[in-house]
Design an enzyme around this catalytic site. Structure first.
Site, short mmCIF file in Angstrom:
data_model
loop_
_atom_site.label_atom_id
_atom_site.label_comp_id
_atom_site.label_asym_id
_atom_site.label_seq_id
_atom_site.Cartn_x
_atom_site.Cartn_y
_atom_site.Cartn_z
N GLU A 49 4.39 -27.93 -16.48
CA GLU A 49 3.90 -28.87 -17.49
C GLU A 49 2.53 -28.40 -17.95
OE1 GLU A 49 2.60 -33.61 -17.83
OE2 GLU A 49 2.71 -32.60 -15.89
N GLU A 86 1.72 -38.69 -27.32
CA GLU A 86 1.10 -40.01 -27.33
C GLU A 86 0.59 -40.33 -28.74
OE1 GLU A 86 -0.46 -39.49 -22.71
OE2 GLU A 86 -1.86 -39.28 -24.39
N ARG A 139 -2.95 -33.79 -11.72
CA ARG A 139 -2.99 -34.03 -13.15
C ARG A 139 -4.32 -33.64 -13.79
NH1 ARG A 139 1.42 -37.39 -14.75
NH2 ARG A 139 2.66 -37.93 -12.92
N GLU A 189 3.36 -44.19 -25.65
CA GLU A 189 4.04 -42.92 -25.38
C GLU A 189 5.53 -43.16 -25.31
OE1 GLU A 189 2.43 -40.34 -22.32
OE2 GLU A 189 4.45 -39.97 -21.55
N GLU A 223 0.18 -46.73 -23.09
CA GLU A 223 -0.66 -45.69 -22.50
C GLU A 223 -2.02 -46.26 -22.10
OE1 GLU A 223 -1.44 -42.96 -21.16
OE2 GLU A 223 0.54 -42.07 -21.02
N HIS A 244 1.46 -33.57 -23.29
CA HIS A 244 1.86 -32.76 -22.15
C HIS A 244 3.24 -32.18 -22.43
CE1 HIS A 244 -0.70 -35.96 -19.89
NE2 HIS A 244 -1.47 -35.08 -20.52
N GLU A 254 5.55 -34.85 -24.29
CA GLU A 254 5.19 -36.26 -24.10
C GLU A 254 4.09 -36.58 -25.12
OE1 GLU A 254 3.92 -36.64 -20.08
OE2 GLU A 254 5.86 -36.11 -19.23
N ARG A 310 -0.66 -29.22 -19.97
CA ARG A 310 -1.22 -30.52 -20.32
C ARG A 310 -2.30 -30.45 -21.41
NH1 ARG A 310 -0.15 -34.52 -16.78
NH2 ARG A 310 -2.20 -35.52 -16.96
N ASP A 326 8.98 -25.29 -55.55
CA ASP A 326 7.73 -24.59 -55.84
C ASP A 326 6.93 -24.37 -54.56
OD1 ASP A 326 5.28 -23.69 -56.69
OD2 ASP A 326 4.77 -25.46 -57.88
#
Length: 473
Positions: free
Chosen positions: A361, A135, A342, A223, A215, A272, A133, A363, A54
C-alpha cells in the site's frame, strides 16, 4: 448490464430505446471531458472509425494548426449513464490521430494501456492490480474569488465543528470534533445515507465497493473504497467514482471536492493505493520475506521508494497536494516501508494471511491525481525495482513521527512543494520511458504545463497570510 461487443450493444440500444451516445475521455491533467451524439450516429464502424473533435481545446494537447483528433469508444466500457435525463449509453474512449490512426501519446488512458502491455513484455507478470482509497469532502457551500486587489475562499459544511455556535433554528449539535471524524455512528455521522446512495449508483454500473465510511476530518470528510481491479479498469473506475460522488452530492444540494487539503489544521484527503502483480494464477508478491512478501515485492517497494520524489509529480500533482504532505496529520512524508505501520510511505497490510491478499500500500498519493498517469507511473517505478533488484533497505517498525532529528536525517523525504516534485521528475524519468509507456513529449509537456499554468499563478499572487505576517513591515 450493457453487453460489451459492438453488435450486441447496438441491439441492446434498440431494444432499450436508448436515445443518445455520450463519449467520455480524459484531458491531460485528469478531468473527464465529453460530447454526445444521437443514437443513430452509432454504428459498428464507430468502434473503429471513431468521432472527431477539436484537440486544441483540451489542456496540454494539440496546437491549433493540428487540432483534429478522434475518440474511439471502447465497447468494454459501455454503461447507461446514471445521471443524464434522456436514456444515454456512455463509453470511455481512447484518443487517436486521425491521419496516422496511432494512439495519441498524451492520452492518459493510452499511457495506462501501454503500461499494462509493458508489464506483460517483461515476463514479470500478466496483470497489475490497483485498489485506491480516495478520500473527499462533502460540503454545503463553497465560495472563492480573486482580483487584482483581493483574494478569498470560504467553505462550509453543516457537519463543520466551527458551526457548533451557529444559529440553525435549531442547531442540533453532533458535529464531529477536529480530527475525530473517524467512524462515529449517526447522528454525528450525518452523511451515511448520502454515501450509501453513492455506493448504490456505483454498483448499478458494475463497480464493486469494499467499504464506505466517514473520515478523520470534521466538515464532511468521506471515503469509499473501490475493490481492486487491473490497472486500466481501476483508472476507469476511479473516473466513474469521482463523477458519481459529485453528481449524487449535487442531487442533494451539496458539493464534493477531491482537493487534498481544503481545511486548515485538520486532516487532508489522501489516496492510499494498494497494488500487486499476478502471473497467471500466482500472486508474485507473496513469499517468505519481511511481512510475508516475496523478494520481487520487496524490489518493487525499492523501486517505489527510489523514484518516490519523481512519482509525486504525478501522484501529488497540485500545489495544494503539499499542504497535506507535511509532518503530522497521518501524512506519509517519510519514504520508508513497514508492515502495519501507517506512518510509513509504503505499508504492508496484514489483515489476511492468504497469499492472494498479499500486496503493498503506497500511502503518499492523493485524489487530485490523474489515475491513469499515477497508476502507470507507480507500476513503472515498481517494475524498475524488480528489474534492477533495488533493495528497499531496512523496514521502519516504529512511529516515524516520533523519531529524533538525528534518526530522521537518514530517511528520504517526499518533496515539500510541487516545484520540488517537478524538478525530481526532470532529473529522474528514464524508468518511465521504458516500453515507450511515457514518451519524452509527455514528460516535457507535463512539467511545462504545471510550471506555466499553475506554479506561475500560485507564486505571483499575494496570499492573505502574507498580509497577516508582513503588512506592518
Amino acid at each position: 448490464m450493457v453487453p460489451k461487443t459492438p453488435k450486441e450493444i447496438l441491439d441492446f440500444c434498440k431494444k432499450e430505446n436508448v436515445e443518445m451516445v455520450d463519449l467520455k475521455f480524459l484531458d491531460f491533467l485528469g478531468i473527464w471531458q465529453h460530447f454526445s451524439v444521437p443514437i443513430y450516429e452509432l454504428s459498428e464502424a464507430s468502434f473503429e472509425e471513431g468521432f472527431g473533435f477539436d484537440g486544441s481545446s483540451i489542456r496540454g494537447w494539440q496546437p491549433i494548426h493540428a487540432s483534429d483528433m478522434l475518440v474511439i469508444p471502447d465497447p468494454e466500457t459501455a454503461v447507461i449513464d446514471p445521471f443524464i435525463k434522456r436514456k444515454t449509453i456512455t463509453f470511455i474512449c481512447n484518443v487517436v490521430d486521425p491521419i496516422t490512426k496511432e494512439a495519441y501519446t498524451r492520452d492518459p488512458r493510452n499511457i495506462a494501456r501501454k503500461a499494462e502491455a509493458y508489464l506483460k513484455s517483461t515476463g514479470i507478470g500478466d496483470v497489475a492490480y490497483f485498489g485506491p482509497e480516495a478520500e473527499f469532502f462533502i460540503l454545503d457551500d463553497v465560495r472563492y474569488a480573486m482580483d487584482k486587489n483581493y483574494a478569498f475562499y470560504q467553505i462550509d459544511s453543516q457537519e463543520g465543528h466551527w458551526n457548533t455556535g451557529r444559529e440553525e433554528n435549531p442547531n442540533l449539535g453532533y458535529k464531529p470534533r477536529y480530527k475525530e471524524g473517524y467512524f462515529p455512528v449517526p447522528p454525528t455521522d450525518s452523511l451515511h445515507d448520502l454515501r450509501d446512495e453513492m455506493v448504490r449508483v456505483m454498483e448499478s454500473i458494475g463497480i464493486r465497493v469494499e467499504a464506505q465510511h466517514h473520515e478523520v476530518a470534521t466538515g464532511g470528510q468521506a471515503e469509499i473504497d473501490l475493490r481492486y481491479a487491473p490497472l486500466v479498469k481501476c483508472a476507469d473506475n476511479l473516473q466513474w467514482y469521482k463523477y458519481i460522488v459529485k453528481n449524487v452530492a449535487r442531487r442533494h444540494g451539496k458539493t464534493v471536492t477531491f482537493m487534498p487539503k481544503p481545511l486548515f489544521e485538520d486532516n487532508g484527503s489522501g489516496m492510499h493505493t494498494h497494488q500487486s502483480i499476478w502471473k497467471g494464477d500466482t500472486p508474485i508478491f507473496a513469499g517468505e520475506e519481511y511481512g510475508g512478501l516475496s523478494k520481487e515485492a520487496l524490489y518493487y517497494v525499492g523501486g517505489i521508494l527510489k523514484h518516490a520524489r519523481a512519482l509525486c509529480a504525478f501522484t501529488n500533482p497540485t500545489t495544494n497536494s503539499y499542504k497535506r504532505l507535511v509532518p503530522g496529520f497521518e501524512a506519509p512524508v517519510n519514504l520508508a516501508y513497514s508492515s502495519r505501520n501507517r506512518s510509513a510511505a509504503v505499508r504492508i497490510p496484514m489483515y489476511s494471511p492468504s497469499p492472494k491478499a498479499k500486496r503493498i500500500e503506497y500511502r503518499t498519493p492523493d485524489p487530485s491525481c490523474n489515475g491513469y498517469l499515477a497508476f502507470a507511473a507507480m507500476l513503472m517505478a515498481g517494475l524498475d525495482g524488480i528489474i534492477n533488484k533495488i533493495d528497499p533497505g531496512e523496514p521502519m517498525d516504529k512511529d516515524l513521527y516520533s523519531l529524533s532529528p538525528e534518526e530522521l536525517a537518514g530517511i528520504p523525504q517526499a518533496p515539500a512543494s510541487l516545484e520540488e516534485a517537478l524538478q525530481a521528475l526532470e532529473e529522474d524519468h528514464e524508468f518511465l520511458l521504458r516500453g515507450d509507456v511515457f514518451t519524452p513529449d509527455v514528460i516535457e509537456m507535463w512539467i511545462q504545463y504545471k510550471r506555466e499554468n499553475e506554479l506561475s499563478e500560485f507564486y505571483s499572487r499575494p496570499h492573505p497570510v502574507e498580509f497577516k505576517l508582513y503588512f506592518d513591515c
